[in-house]
Design an enzyme around this catalytic site. Structure first.
Site, PDB file in Angstrom:
ATOM      1  N   LYS A 119       0.763  -1.286  -0.480  1.00 52.53           N
ATOM      2  CA  LYS A 119       0.395  -0.236   0.192  1.00 52.53           C
ATOM      3  C   LYS A 119       1.037   1.749  -0.378  1.00 52.53           C
ATOM      4  O   LYS A 119       1.665   0.979  -0.033  1.00 52.53           O
ATOM      5  CB  LYS A 119      -0.884   0.461   1.453  1.00 52.53           C
ATOM      6  CG  LYS A 119      -1.958   0.741   1.228  1.00 52.53           C
ATOM      7  CD  LYS A 119      -3.378  -0.034   0.320  1.00 52.53           C
ATOM      8  CE  LYS A 119      -4.643   0.938   0.302  1.00 52.53           C
ATOM      9  NZ  LYS A 119      -5.527  -0.135   0.212  1.00 52.53           N
TER      10      LYS A 119
HETATM   11  N1  LIG Z   1     -11.361   1.972  -4.520  1.00 50.57           N
HETATM   12  C1  LIG Z   1     -11.023   0.389  -4.538  1.00 50.57           C
HETATM   13  O1  LIG Z   1     -11.137   0.432  -5.685  1.00 50.57           O
HETATM   14  C2  LIG Z   1     -10.578   0.609  -3.270  1.00 50.57           C
HETATM   15  C3  LIG Z   1     -11.211   0.952  -1.735  1.00 50.57           C
HETATM   16  N2  LIG Z   1     -11.219   0.364  -0.786  1.00 50.57           N
HETATM   17  C4  LIG Z   1     -11.128   0.787   0.869  1.00 50.57           C
HETATM   18  O2  LIG Z   1     -12.690   1.678   0.169  1.00 50.57           O
HETATM   19  C5  LIG Z   1     -12.801   3.344   1.123  1.00 50.57           C
HETATM   20  C6  LIG Z   1     -13.260   4.146   0.538  1.00 50.57           C
HETATM   21  O3  LIG Z   1     -12.958   3.820  -1.282  1.00 50.57           O
HETATM   22  P1  LIG Z   1     -12.814   4.953  -2.305  1.00 50.57           P
HETATM   23  O4  LIG Z   1     -14.521   4.508  -2.735  1.00 50.57           O
HETATM   24  O5  LIG Z   1     -12.086   4.058  -3.622  1.00 50.57           O
HETATM   25  O6  LIG Z   1     -12.474   5.959  -1.922  1.00 50.57           O
HETATM   26  P2  LIG Z   1     -12.881   7.905  -2.539  1.00 50.57           P
HETATM   27  O7  LIG Z   1     -11.797   9.027  -1.992  1.00 50.57           O
HETATM   28  O8  LIG Z   1     -13.403   7.502  -3.781  1.00 50.57           O
HETATM   29  O9  LIG Z   1     -14.446   8.133  -1.884  1.00 50.57           O
HETATM   30  C7  LIG Z   1     -14.324   8.183  -0.369  1.00 50.57           C
HETATM   31  C8  LIG Z   1     -15.243   8.734  -0.477  1.00 50.57           C
HETATM   32  O10 LIG Z   1     -15.661   8.473   1.438  1.00 50.57           O
HETATM   33  C9  LIG Z   1     -15.616  10.139   1.446  1.00 50.57           C
HETATM   34  N3  LIG Z   1     -15.205  10.113   3.449  1.00 50.57           N
HETATM   35  C10 LIG Z   1     -13.959  10.882   3.584  1.00 50.57           C
HETATM   36  N4  LIG Z   1     -14.102  11.077   4.753  1.00 50.57           N
HETATM   37  C11 LIG Z   1     -15.081  10.886   5.025  1.00 50.57           C
HETATM   38  C12 LIG Z   1     -15.702  11.275   6.890  1.00 50.57           C
HETATM   39  N5  LIG Z   1     -14.800  11.600   7.994  1.00 50.57           N
HETATM   40  N6  LIG Z   1     -16.895  11.078   7.226  1.00 50.57           N
HETATM   41  C13 LIG Z   1     -18.119   9.822   6.558  1.00 50.57           C
HETATM   42  N7  LIG Z   1     -17.256  10.606   4.967  1.00 50.57           N
HETATM   43  C14 LIG Z   1     -15.281  10.309   4.249  1.00 50.57           C
HETATM   44  C15 LIG Z   1     -15.660  11.216   1.010  1.00 50.57           C
HETATM   45  O11 LIG Z   1     -16.245  12.152   0.755  1.00 50.57           O
HETATM   46  C16 LIG Z   1     -16.366   9.477  -0.024  1.00 50.57           C
HETATM   47  O12 LIG Z   1     -17.260   9.551  -0.334  1.00 50.57           O
HETATM   48  C17 LIG Z   1     -11.587   3.502   1.562  1.00 50.57           C
HETATM   49  O13 LIG Z   1     -11.265   2.782   3.295  1.00 50.57           O
HETATM   50  C18 LIG Z   1     -10.844   2.435   0.461  1.00 50.57           C
HETATM   51  O14 LIG Z   1      -9.003   1.832   1.859  1.00 50.57           O
HETATM   52  C19 LIG Z   1     -10.971  -0.288  -0.759  1.00 50.57           C
HETATM   53  C20 LIG Z   1     -10.715  -1.138  -2.073  1.00 50.57           C
HETATM   54  C21 LIG Z   1     -10.557  -1.336  -2.377  1.00 50.57           C
HETATM   55  O1  LIG Z   2      -6.711  -2.730  -7.092  1.00 51.76           O
HETATM   56  C1  LIG Z   2      -5.536  -2.634  -5.876  1.00 51.76           C
HETATM   57  O2  LIG Z   2      -4.741  -3.918  -6.218  1.00 51.76           O
HETATM   58  C2  LIG Z   2      -6.132  -2.920  -4.935  1.00 51.76           C
HETATM   59  C3  LIG Z   2      -7.024  -2.421  -4.215  1.00 51.76           C
HETATM   60  C4  LIG Z   2      -6.773  -1.835  -3.009  1.00 51.76           C
HETATM   61  O3  LIG Z   2      -6.143  -0.835  -2.791  1.00 51.76           O
HETATM   62  C5  LIG Z   2      -7.723  -2.134  -1.813  1.00 51.76           C
HETATM   63  O4  LIG Z   2      -8.111  -3.117  -2.050  1.00 51.76           O
HETATM   64  O5  LIG Z   2      -7.808  -1.548  -0.737  1.00 51.76           O
END
Ligand SMILES: NC(=O)C1=CN([C@@H]2O[C@H](COP(=O)(O)OP(=O)(O)OC[C@H]3O[C@@H](n4cnc5c(N)ncnc54)[C@H](O)[C@@H]3O)[C@@H](O)[C@H]2O)C=CC1
Ligand SMILES: O=C(O)CCC(=O)C(=O)O
Length: 429
Positions: A119
């Site tokens: 990461k």
């Molecule tokens: N993008 C991916 O493919 C993956 C993401 N994740 C996890 O999913 C989670 C979200 O990631 P993404 O959707 O990619 O991020 P993103 O940046 O696309 O969206 C994040 C969202 O969380 C909200 N947010 C931020 N701080 C906040 C708070 N204090 N309270 C409430 N809402 C808040 C933002 O407004 C936004 O809507 C993270 O924990 C990330 O590690 C896990 C696996 C894969």
């Molecule tokens: O798509 C990936 O390689 C990793 C996504 C990721 O950061 C996660 O699963 O938390």
């Protein structure tokens, strides 16, 4: 080498000392359930294989130079190259990135993709940077960590506040250093640069598939079910959309700007359009705004935390009314909250399973880049569904057999796969 039953090391406190210690506690909880032959190797999960802290200076638009701190951590590479996202957030720390890398190790093993866990992140509030400053930051960071990444070494991907454009800049910067185009160095890229169909929605789709499987087991109909989603970004929005498509009602959505509630169901597409036009959910005309803390007590069948770590904790776990918590985010539930939810009969589908859809399609992207042969979206979604459903069912079965939580069962399966690989590789004589 110590082959006695694993003991909780003295450096692990029962207090919440941050994400890395939560990860360590989760490993310690399952250590006694691992095969005895693997005990000598557990230590390998208790520290990263390697980690890098980098200084990332950029020139701001006003001409001044500003420095940011960045990280890339390889937690474990026993099963293959490192794999995991890059996060841009004002609260990123080394401890957090270590934990996120540790969870990647377990997650990649749970869905059996041939990767270790890694990461990265930069402590920066990206909302304060212009697009060209963000590009400069991404390129400098990529250059600083270039000795750690590569298509057969460690393959970054998007995480919070990073996206396909970030991956395009990373791929371009790395390729400049190599003197050739290396599409396989990152995943989650734009389709025009070797990205995969289906990657954009893959994490949300995996969240939905595991929620649907859990609902089947617990005989909770999706049609009409109430869903509360925290986070309305890549993961939260796609999860909400898929629940709504299955006939569920999205009754609450919280993002960084606030919490919107509508008992009759929010219009996810309209909210997304509003957010894109206004950059916020605040004052969207399709529900009432409630206090952020009230979100946790919203009556619902499914709660999907899809934002940051430690959101469900000992202060609000008693409030949660959902029957199933599906962890879209990494580490959204603290160990204290896990115990409270279990006591109250609430099922938690853990992050290392629920949000593994993203890395699964990242694996498909990596394979497609290597072979320069691209699959249809139907094929990708069908393969993703199969992997997620199979992983869910194996974990459910083990949890039932052993009388343990789904998180512990997932960790037993994940840790066993990693440690078996590590043990089989052996030591330098
Ligand atoms: N993008 C991916 O493919 C993956 C993401 N994740 C996890 O999913 C989670 C979200 O990631 P993404 O959707 O990619 O991020 P993103 O940046 O696309 O969206 C994040 C969202 O969380 C909200 N947010 C931020 N701080 C906040 C708070 N204090 N309270 C409430 N809402 C808040 C933002 O407004 C936004 O809507 C993270 O924990 C990330 O590690 C896990 C696996 C894969
Ligand atoms: O798509 C990936 O390689 C990793 C996504 C990721 O950061 C996660 O699963 O938390």
């Amino acid at each position: 080498m110590n082959v006695n039953a694993p003991q909780l090391p003295s450096y692990i406190s029962s207090e919440n000392l941050g994400p890395w210690h939560i990860y360590l506690q989760q490993v310690e909880q399952v250590a006694p359930f691992l095969d005895k032959s693997l005990w000598p190797w557990i230590e390998t999960l208790r520290r990263p294989k390697r980690s890098m802290i980098v200084d990332v200076p950029i020139r701001r638009d006003n001409g001044e130079v500003e420095h940011f701190e960045g990280y890339r951590v390889h937690h474990n590479t026993s099963r293959g190259p490192g794999k995991g996202g890059v996060r841009f957030h004002q609260d990123v720390t080394l401890s957090e990135v270590m934990a996120l890398a540790g969870w990647m190790t377990i997650k990649n093993a749970v869905v059996n993709v041939p990767f270790g866990g890694a990461k990265g992140g930069i402590r920066v509030d990206p909302r304060q940077l212009s697009l060209s400053e963000l590009e400069g930051l991404t390129r400098r960071y990529t250059s600083e960590i270039s000795s750690m990444i590569g298509p057969d070494k460690d393959i970054p991907a998007p995480d919070m506040n990073t996206n396909a454009q970030t991956m395009a800049w990373m791929m371009d910067t790395y390729s400049m250093g190599e003197g050739r185009t290396v599409t396989g160095v990152v995943t989650g890229k734009p389709i025009s640069l070797g990205g995969s169909l289906g990657r954009q929605d893959a994490t949300g789709r995996g969240v939905f598939v595991t929620a649907r499987e859990a609902a089947r087991k617990l005989q909770i109909p999706l049609e009409g079910a109430r869903v509360a989603v925290q986070g309305f970004g890549n993961v939260g929005e796609a999860s909400a959309r898929m629940f709504a498509q299955a006939g569920a009602r999205i009754v609450a959505i919280q993002d960084v700007s606030g919490t919107i509630y509508n008992a009759a169901g929010l219009d996810v597409a309209a909210l997304k359009a509003y957010q894109q036009a206004n950059g916020t959910l605040l004052s969207a005309p399709c529900g009432e705004f409630i206090d952020n803390t009230a979100f946790w007590g919203v009556p619902c069948e499914f709660m999907v935390p899809a934002a940051l770590e430690s959101q469900i904790n000992r202060f609000n776990a008693e409030q949660v009314l959902a029957r199933i918590v599906v962890e879209g985010a990494n580490g959204p539930t603290t160990p204290e909250a896990d115990a409270i939810l279990a006591e109250r009969g609430i099922t938690v589908v853990p992050d290392v399973l629920a949000n593994a859809g993203g890395v699964t399609v990242s694996y498909f992207e990596w394979v497609q880049d290597f072979s320069s042969f691209f699959w249809s979206e139907e094929e990708i979604n069908a393969r993703l569904e199969r992997i997620m459903a199979e992983a869910f069912n194996a974990i459910w079965q083990l949890a039932e057999q052993r009388g343990m939580s789904l998180r512990s069962a997932a960790f037993v399966i994940g840790c066993s796969r990693v440690l078996e690989a590590r043990a089989t590789r052996g030591l330098y004589p």
